[in-house]
Scaffold this active site. Structure first.
Site, PDB file in Angstrom:
ATOM      1  NE  ARG B  16      -0.503  -0.284   5.027  1.00  0.00           N
ATOM      2  CZ  ARG B  16      -0.671   0.503   6.160  1.00  0.00           C
ATOM      3  NH1 ARG B  16      -1.359   1.468   5.955  1.00  0.00           N
ATOM      4  NH2 ARG B  16      -0.049   0.068   7.137  1.00  0.00           N
ATOM      5  CD  GLU B  64     -17.123   1.845   2.296  1.00  0.00           C
ATOM      6  OE1 GLU B  64     -18.371   1.738   2.390  1.00  0.00           O
ATOM      7  OE2 GLU B  64     -16.294   2.134   3.042  1.00  0.00           O
ATOM      8  CG  PHE B  89     -14.362  -1.788   4.437  1.00  0.00           C
ATOM      9  CD1 PHE B  89     -15.119  -2.839   5.187  1.00  0.00           C
ATOM     10  CD2 PHE B  89     -13.338  -1.077   5.053  1.00  0.00           C
ATOM     11  CE1 PHE B  89     -14.689  -2.790   6.526  1.00  0.00           C
ATOM     12  CE2 PHE B  89     -13.063  -1.305   6.387  1.00  0.00           C
ATOM     13  CZ  PHE B  89     -13.987  -2.303   7.308  1.00  0.00           C
ATOM     14  CG  HIS B 114      -5.317  -2.590   5.524  1.00  0.00           C
ATOM     15  ND1 HIS B 114      -5.210  -1.334   4.607  1.00  0.00           N
ATOM     16  CD2 HIS B 114      -4.909  -1.703   6.689  1.00  0.00           C
ATOM     17  CE1 HIS B 114      -4.583  -0.481   5.389  1.00  0.00           C
ATOM     18  NE2 HIS B 114      -4.410  -0.590   6.625  1.00  0.00           N
ATOM     19  CG  ASP B 122      -7.843  -3.096  12.714  1.00  0.00           C
ATOM     20  OD1 ASP B 122      -7.618  -2.914  13.931  1.00  0.00           O
ATOM     21  OD2 ASP B 122      -7.668  -2.276  11.753  1.00  0.00           O
ATOM     22  CD  GLN B 126     -12.600  -3.500  10.388  1.00  0.00           C
ATOM     23  OE1 GLN B 126     -13.694  -4.073  10.614  1.00  0.00           O
ATOM     24  NE2 GLN B 126     -12.580  -2.173  10.214  1.00  0.00           N
ATOM     25  NE  ARG B 173      -2.173  -2.425   9.987  1.00  0.00           N
ATOM     26  CZ  ARG B 173      -1.256  -3.032  10.908  1.00  0.00           C
ATOM     27  NH1 ARG B 173      -0.984  -4.172  11.190  1.00  0.00           N
ATOM     28  NH2 ARG B 173      -1.046  -2.030  12.026  1.00  0.00           N
TER      29      ARG B 173
END
Lengths: 280, 322
Positions: B16, B64, B89, B114, B122, B126, B173
């Protein structure tokens, strides 16, 4: 007769022809959505035959105004408008709608039929797409407008309210949304299925420039679109109160005609009504 | 080893982060590139672009679906949107991707960061573990996952200027060890040979490639000669390479930080089965269960994706088969 009277007379005649064309195509297809096609007919007619800057000879002109049919099931009236305007042959509409290998699908297909500015039919998505087009115009400093036709049942989708929040943030006064508020959806009246009122106040609270009109009165439609041409740094919403099945007595306000094709006999009866003196 | 490979554990970067830097550099070169984010620009690293090119960056808030549709509208107007969120997401708004982006066949680049267990603490909510499966099921959708910083940069440059059609890019991530040098060239749809052996061919993707490399070193020491292939394009999958490996090796192993259903393991098994290739396949990944909280390292250990666990699974598999 003044200029507006002439325009209204012309639009009334075209809207009548588009209604007939749409009903003929749906009858031949043996399926489709007459109710929401007829309710939107006068708005679509005004856009394509008066309001919008577009050219069937140069259909992908970068500066054209865009029409996004978010309520994709209403496509028979859009196809009728495009055929009437000269984008493609009426005969193709009357013989291939919803049939295998056709470019005029049951719901708009941008790839098969690029005169559709986007594919649609899965409700709630068109306003976001129209917003993206409006942002692109803003980046490129282009003057074209994006007109987006929504169903009133459609705005039950959560994504609509995401765009209701974001378009004012970006001051998109080149985005003009119209709700074809025909009060009906598949399972019944919108007020019973999922009440939308107070509709005007909701959009005003989201900071849109809102007008409410009779969606079958050309004078009101013309005036409303005229009001959207000023720079107001806010997106526009026109709530057009309409009648589902407008123009055909046995279809008007009858939910059963949301997604049912007429038989050839019913089609003929409808055409008779639409061509009679009583139609206005 | 091939000339473009240069494995250097001292230089690590999350894909990322490499993406965020690449985005700024393509922003200069390609004026049609626009970027959208849904309140995660600090995490997805699109924030760098937003500072450099504020007029081409759109903060869409925690919404989103609207971001996806808006990106489609921008793409239909000639822009090349990169729309960014956590993988779970953005792909979770599947229906909007399906119609607004995929069916319209627009040049949108969906960036899902991620990805996988690698998000760590998390936890499952997620954690994108099904995103590859969903995106692979959309006709015309390319599915990509880079394995290091250099591959990420070259992939993003390719997507900005050279690719037609929609693409999903899956990013991590966690930091990834450098695998390539600047001679590396990104070729869409082609697997990348990292090392060549004889017995076992390991196909890995994204954050599992380096761990697979460490497992290979141990297997080689045991006398099991391994090939290691980085699959950065999960769709369209490199069928020719997979069939070539099936002919020249005795086992195939896939390694992915994703459910084994619908991901790399499925893609490879489809190619092998259709060809009637009679070669055993071991699919390492998340075994059709939900993830949980923990450090990325602890989760990779528990779910079988650490170097040691990859090594042990392959040894066990080898013993059972011989």
């Amino acid at each position: 007769m003044n200029d507006e009277d002439h325009t209204i007379e012309k639009l009334t005649q075209i809207a009548r022809e588009l209604r007939i064309l749409a009903l003929k195509a749906i009858t031949e297809a043996k399926s489709g959505h007459p109710g929401g096609s007829l309710s939107a007919a006068d708005i679509v007619t005004t856009l394509f035959f008066h309001q919008m800057s577009h050219d069937p000879q140069n259909p992908h002109c970068p500066d054209r105004d865009r029409f996004v049919l978010s309520k994709g099931h209403g496509c028979p009236i859009l196809y009728a408008a495009l055929a009437k305007a000269g984008y493609f042959p009426e005969s193709e509409l009357l013989t291939t709608l919803r049939k295998v290998n056709s470019r005029i699908q049951g719901h708009p297909d941008h790839v098969r039929f690029p005169f559709m500015e986007t594919s649609s039919g899965s409700l709630g998505q068109g306003l976001s797409i129209a917003q993206g087009m409006a942002l692109a115009a803003q980046i490129d400093k282009k003057k074209y407008k994006i007109y987006c036709l929504l169903g009133d049942g459609e705005i039950q989708e959560g994504q609509i309210w995401e765009t209701a929040m974001s378009a004012p943030k970006y001051h998109l006064d080149n985005l003009i949304a119209i709700i074809d508020a025909n009060k009906g959806q598949i399972d019944g009246y919108t007020k019973d299925v999922m009440n939308l009122s107070p509709l005007k106040q909701k959009w005003e609270a989201f900071n849109w420039e809102v007008q409410e009109i009779n969606g079958h009165n050309f004078s009101e439609i013309l005036n409303a679109f005229n009001n959207t041409q000023k720079e107001q740094k806010k997106p526009h919403l026109i709530i057009a109160n309409t009648i589902k099945g407008k123009g055909v007595s046995f279809m008007e306000n009858n939910i059963e005609w949301h997604g049912t094709a007429p038989t050839p006999e019913q089609r003929d009866k409808a055409i008779q009504e639409l061509t009679s003196e009583k139609y206005s | 080893m091939t000339e473009y490979v240069n494995i250097n554990p001292k230089v690590q970067k999350a894909s990322r982060a490499s993406f965020g830097e690449a985005l700024v550099s393509i922003g200069e070169k390609y004026p049609e590139v626009v970027v959208l984010d849904a309140d995660l620009s600090v995490s997805t690293k699109s924030a760098g672009f937003s500072k450099k090119f504020p007029e081409r960056f759109f903060q869409m808030g925690i919404a989103e679906s609207n971001m996806i549709g808006t990106a489609a509208g921008l793409a239909l107007s000639g822009k090349t949107p990169f729309l960014c969120s956590f993988g779970c997401f953005v792909v979770g708004r599947f229906e909007t991707i399906r119609i607004s982006i995929a069916y319209n066949q627009v040049n949108a680049r969906i960036i899902g960061t991620h990805a996988g267990l690698g998000i760590g603490e998390d936890g499952y909510t997620q954690m994108a573990l099904e995103d590859i499966a969903l995106m692979r099921s959309l006709p015309g959708m390319g599915v990509l996952q880079p394995a290091d910083a250099i591959e990420t940069a070259k992939m993003i440059e390719y997507l900005a200027g050279h690719h037609k059609g929609p693409v999903y890019v899956r990013l991590t991530r966690q930091n990834l060890v450098t695998l390539f040098n600047q001679d590396y060239e990104f070729q869409y749809g082609k697997g990348v040979m990292l090392k060549e052996g004889k017995h076992i061919a390991i196909l890995a993707t994204g954050g599992t490639v380096y761990n697979s490399y460490l497992a290979c070193e141990k297997l080689d020491k045991d006398g099991l000669s391994t090939s290691l292939i980085n699959i950065h394009t999960l769709k369209p999958i490199d069928e020719d390479l997979i069939l070539k490996l099936a002919r020249s090796h005795k086992r195939i192993v896939t390694v992915e930080d994703h459910n084994i259903i619908g991901g790399l393991g499925s893609a490879v098994s489809e190619v092998l089965a259709e060809e009637g290739a009679s070669i055993p396949l071991l699919r390492l990944g998340v075994q059709d269960i939900y993830g949980e909280s923990g450090t990325a390292e602890d989760l990779y250990e528990k779910y079988g994706l650490s170097p040691q666990k990859i090594y042990e699974s392959i040894c066990t598999d080898h013993l059972q088969l011989t």
